[in-house]
Design an enzyme around this catalytic site. Sequence first.
Site, PDB file in Angstrom:
ATOM      1  N   GLY A  98       0.797  -1.235   0.000  1.00 52.86           N
ATOM      2  CA  GLY A  98       0.000   0.000   0.000  1.00 52.86           C
ATOM      3  C   GLY A  98       0.823   1.276   0.000  1.00 52.86           C
ATOM      4  N   ALA A 106     -20.754  25.599  -0.581  1.00 49.27           N
ATOM      5  CA  ALA A 106     -19.302  25.796  -0.477  1.00 49.27           C
ATOM      6  C   ALA A 106     -18.632  24.616   0.231  1.00 49.27           C
ATOM      7  CB  ALA A 106     -19.006  27.091   0.273  1.00 49.27           C
ATOM      8  N   ARG A 128      11.757   3.528 -13.369  1.00 48.71           N
ATOM      9  CA  ARG A 128      12.238   2.235 -13.851  1.00 48.71           C
ATOM     10  C   ARG A 128      11.496   1.845 -15.126  1.00 48.71           C
ATOM     11  NH1 ARG A 128       9.420  -2.151 -13.484  1.00 48.71           N
ATOM     12  NH2 ARG A 128       8.431  -1.766 -11.476  1.00 48.71           N
ATOM     13  N   HIS A 141     -23.801  22.089   2.634  1.00 46.14           N
ATOM     14  CA  HIS A 141     -24.079  23.307   1.845  1.00 46.14           C
ATOM     15  C   HIS A 141     -23.133  23.407   0.651  1.00 46.14           C
ATOM     16  CE1 HIS A 141     -26.571  24.625   5.235  1.00 46.14           C
ATOM     17  NE2 HIS A 141     -25.699  23.915   5.932  1.00 46.14           N
ATOM     18  N   ASN A 169     -32.622  30.262  -0.670  1.00 44.04           N
ATOM     19  CA  ASN A 169     -32.338  29.948  -2.082  1.00 44.04           C
ATOM     20  C   ASN A 169     -33.368  30.619  -2.981  1.00 44.04           C
ATOM     21  OD1 ASN A 169     -31.576  26.649  -0.971  1.00 44.04           O
ATOM     22  ND2 ASN A 169     -30.062  28.147  -1.680  1.00 44.04           N
ATOM     23  N   ARG A 216     -18.426  21.646  -2.068  1.00 43.25           N
ATOM     24  CA  ARG A 216     -17.391  21.854  -3.103  1.00 43.25           C
ATOM     25  C   ARG A 216     -16.033  21.426  -2.556  1.00 43.25           C
ATOM     26  NH1 ARG A 216     -19.529  27.766  -4.873  1.00 43.25           N
ATOM     27  NH2 ARG A 216     -20.766  27.103  -6.641  1.00 43.25           N
ATOM     28  N   ARG A 239       8.227 -11.685  -7.390  1.00 48.60           N
ATOM     29  CA  ARG A 239       8.928 -10.408  -7.208  1.00 48.60           C
ATOM     30  C   ARG A 239       9.011 -10.073  -5.711  1.00 48.60           C
ATOM     31  NH1 ARG A 239       7.009  -4.657  -9.820  1.00 48.60           N
ATOM     32  NH2 ARG A 239       6.767  -5.910 -11.681  1.00 48.60           N
ATOM     33  N   ARG A 244      17.893  -0.721 -11.136  1.00 47.52           N
ATOM     34  CA  ARG A 244      16.987  -0.211 -10.098  1.00 47.52           C
ATOM     35  C   ARG A 244      17.631   0.951  -9.358  1.00 47.52           C
ATOM     36  NH1 ARG A 244      16.380  -5.559  -7.330  1.00 47.52           N
ATOM     37  NH2 ARG A 244      15.657  -4.337  -5.579  1.00 47.52           N
ATOM     38  N   ARG A 289     -31.880  24.185   7.669  1.00 48.84           N
ATOM     39  CA  ARG A 289     -32.222  23.609   6.357  1.00 48.84           C
ATOM     40  C   ARG A 289     -31.562  22.233   6.163  1.00 48.84           C
ATOM     41  NH1 ARG A 289     -28.887  28.033   5.851  1.00 48.84           N
ATOM     42  NH2 ARG A 289     -27.163  28.142   4.348  1.00 48.84           N
ATOM     43  N   GLY A 309     -25.980  32.768   2.663  1.00 45.39           N
ATOM     44  CA  GLY A 309     -25.951  32.551   4.113  1.00 45.39           C
ATOM     45  C   GLY A 309     -27.330  32.415   4.727  1.00 45.39           C
ATOM     46  N   ARG A 328     -26.478  18.620  -0.839  1.00 44.64           N
ATOM     47  CA  ARG A 328     -26.882  19.887  -0.224  1.00 44.64           C
ATOM     48  C   ARG A 328     -28.238  19.665   0.433  1.00 44.64           C
ATOM     49  NH1 ARG A 328     -26.401  24.578  -4.665  1.00 44.64           N
ATOM     50  NH2 ARG A 328     -27.114  25.877  -2.940  1.00 44.64           N
ATOM     51  N   HIS A 329     -28.609  20.535   1.328  1.00 45.68           N
ATOM     52  CA  HIS A 329     -29.967  20.563   1.896  1.00 45.68           C
ATOM     53  C   HIS A 329     -30.960  20.783   0.752  1.00 45.68           C
ATOM     54  CE1 HIS A 329     -29.769  24.796   0.970  1.00 45.68           C
ATOM     55  NE2 HIS A 329     -28.514  24.745   1.417  1.00 45.68           N
ATOM     56  N   GLU A 346     -22.410  26.355   6.468  1.00 43.09           N
ATOM     57  CA  GLU A 346     -22.025  27.004   5.203  1.00 43.09           C
ATOM     58  C   GLU A 346     -20.924  28.051   5.425  1.00 43.09           C
ATOM     59  OE1 GLU A 346     -21.277  26.939   2.412  1.00 43.09           O
ATOM     60  OE2 GLU A 346     -22.911  27.364   1.032  1.00 43.09           O
ATOM     61  N   TYR A 369      12.328  -9.508  -3.007  1.00 44.49           N
ATOM     62  CA  TYR A 369      12.501  -8.379  -2.087  1.00 44.49           C
ATOM     63  C   TYR A 369      12.594  -8.869  -0.638  1.00 44.49           C
ATOM     64  CZ  TYR A 369      11.891  -4.424  -5.278  1.00 44.49           C
ATOM     65  OH  TYR A 369      12.062  -3.464  -6.243  1.00 44.49           O
TER      66      TYR A 369
HETATM   67  O1  F6P Z   1     -26.413  30.388  -2.444  1.00 44.00           O
HETATM   68  C1  F6P Z   1     -26.382  29.337  -1.545  1.00 44.00           C
HETATM   69  C2  F6P Z   1     -25.068  29.294  -0.800  1.00 44.00           C
HETATM   70  O2  F6P Z   1     -25.029  28.121  -0.025  1.00 44.00           O
HETATM   71  C3  F6P Z   1     -24.774  30.520   0.081  1.00 44.00           C
HETATM   72  O3  F6P Z   1     -25.321  30.440   1.365  1.00 44.00           O
HETATM   73  C4  F6P Z   1     -23.273  30.575   0.039  1.00 44.00           C
HETATM   74  O4  F6P Z   1     -22.758  31.801   0.457  1.00 44.00           O
HETATM   75  C5  F6P Z   1     -23.005  30.246  -1.391  1.00 44.00           C
HETATM   76  O5  F6P Z   1     -23.964  29.267  -1.754  1.00 44.00           O
HETATM   77  C6  F6P Z   1     -21.625  29.745  -1.662  1.00 44.00           C
HETATM   78  O6  F6P Z   1     -21.392  29.749  -3.059  1.00 44.00           O
HETATM   79  P1  F6P Z   1     -20.411  30.847  -3.707  1.00 44.00           P
HETATM   80  O7  F6P Z   1     -19.090  30.637  -3.036  1.00 44.00           O
HETATM   81  O8  F6P Z   1     -20.410  30.505  -5.157  1.00 44.00           O
HETATM   82  O9  F6P Z   1     -20.953  32.205  -3.422  1.00 44.00           O
END
Ligand code: F6P
Length: 411
Positions: free
Chosen positions: A24, A363, A52, A361, A232, A366, A166, A76, A275, A238, A225-226, A295, A170
């Site tokens: 590993g 961000a 190698r 959320h 939204n 992501r 192999r 090697r 949410r 926020g 996401r919620h 978030e 070793y």
């Molecule tokens: O729009 C929804 C949301 O979760 C906001 O609360 C947050 O600030 C935003 O998305 C984050 O996305 P970005 O970084 O693209 O603004």
Amino acid sequence: MSLGIPIAIAKPLAVVMVGLPARGKTYIARKLARYLSWTGYRAEVFNVGNYRRERFGAKVPASFFDPTNTQGLDSRKKAAFLAMDDMLTWFRDGGEIGIYDATNSTQKRRAWVMKQCDEAGVDVLFVETLCDDATIIDANIRDTKLLAPDYQGIDPDQAVADFRARIAHYERAYEPIACEQTSFVKLINVGQRIEAQHVQGYIQGRITQFVMNLHITPRTIWLTRHGESTANMAGVVGTDMPLTSRGAAYAKSLATFIGEQLPQPGTIWTSTLQRAIQTAAPLGRTTHPLKVLDEIDAGICDGMTYAQIQEQMPGEFARRSADKLGYRYPRGESYEDVIARLDPLILELERQQNPVLVVSHNAILRVLYGYLSDAAREAVPHIDVPLHTVMSLTPRAYGCEVKTTVLDAAV
Ligand code: F6P
């Protein structure tokens, strides 16, 4: 631009893998490089096997690795020198944490590695993986080695037999790290037991903690996401607003989807915002609300629409558009801050052997998705994470399998 890393390193560090084949090492090396670059360090793997293969061809017989085969030994050694040369050049160009991935299986080879690094002003931390569990070794050979270029187009049973031969070569020359005066971490049987010596400072401690939590048991991580919230609907960033009726419909669909996928109770994490909690409620299972999953904090912009921010604070808007990763909302957070905030959660995520559902959320997901899918840091703030969609990720030895499922949110 600041890299946003928790603590800059004073001296470059070489993490030097040690271990027999199929223990590993490459998996750990890649995961570690991924983790360190995601955290903001300049990290890279130098895999001697690749040198190698490039230099002497991928398909060499097991006898190439016989410790009495002087020609094989010489080749090697050359590959090891080339990889070391490249790593030291990379350090001179500003590299911070190089991972030297090879068996480094004798005391003599490790002494040479130490000398090279020492002369170049680079610290060394050895990470040795020891494993005598035949089931784990066999699974590792089948899951990773058969896919390697060395065995392309070769009958699997023949390939396994060749790889075992192999390993046997070793084994004859292998000297585990013993009383060497170095910093090291030994991982025994995939973290069942850990030994460490002279692990010094913040970054060596982080690395040790990270590698201790790695395992290769496949399990699924669902990210969502919620459901749609009234924030939204209003297009504001926020806040802590509840779900809309569409959001509530998504929560029900999610409960059905997860009920089908996850018959036994796995781990369910949500943020502490209503949410997210409301989205997980119809699951009817124990959930863990975690502040770390809240978030991104939009600071003084919390509750504003993007159009309002652009109009009322054009400077802030422009700065964020120019550098979304590094930009910090006044009295709030940047994506780099979020990465640092999620660091402990990544360790927990790596440690989990059971399926995990994360309800969080935009961000935050992501950043988590970016880590798991190996996205570049700069790309993270731009990853598309739509509402009402579940991303299923299954980390494997080489990369992560990803599937997205859009669920019904009709009222
Ligand atoms: O729009 C929804 C949301 O979760 C906001 O609360 C947050 O600030 C935003 O998305 C984050 O996305 P970005 O970084 O693209 O603004």
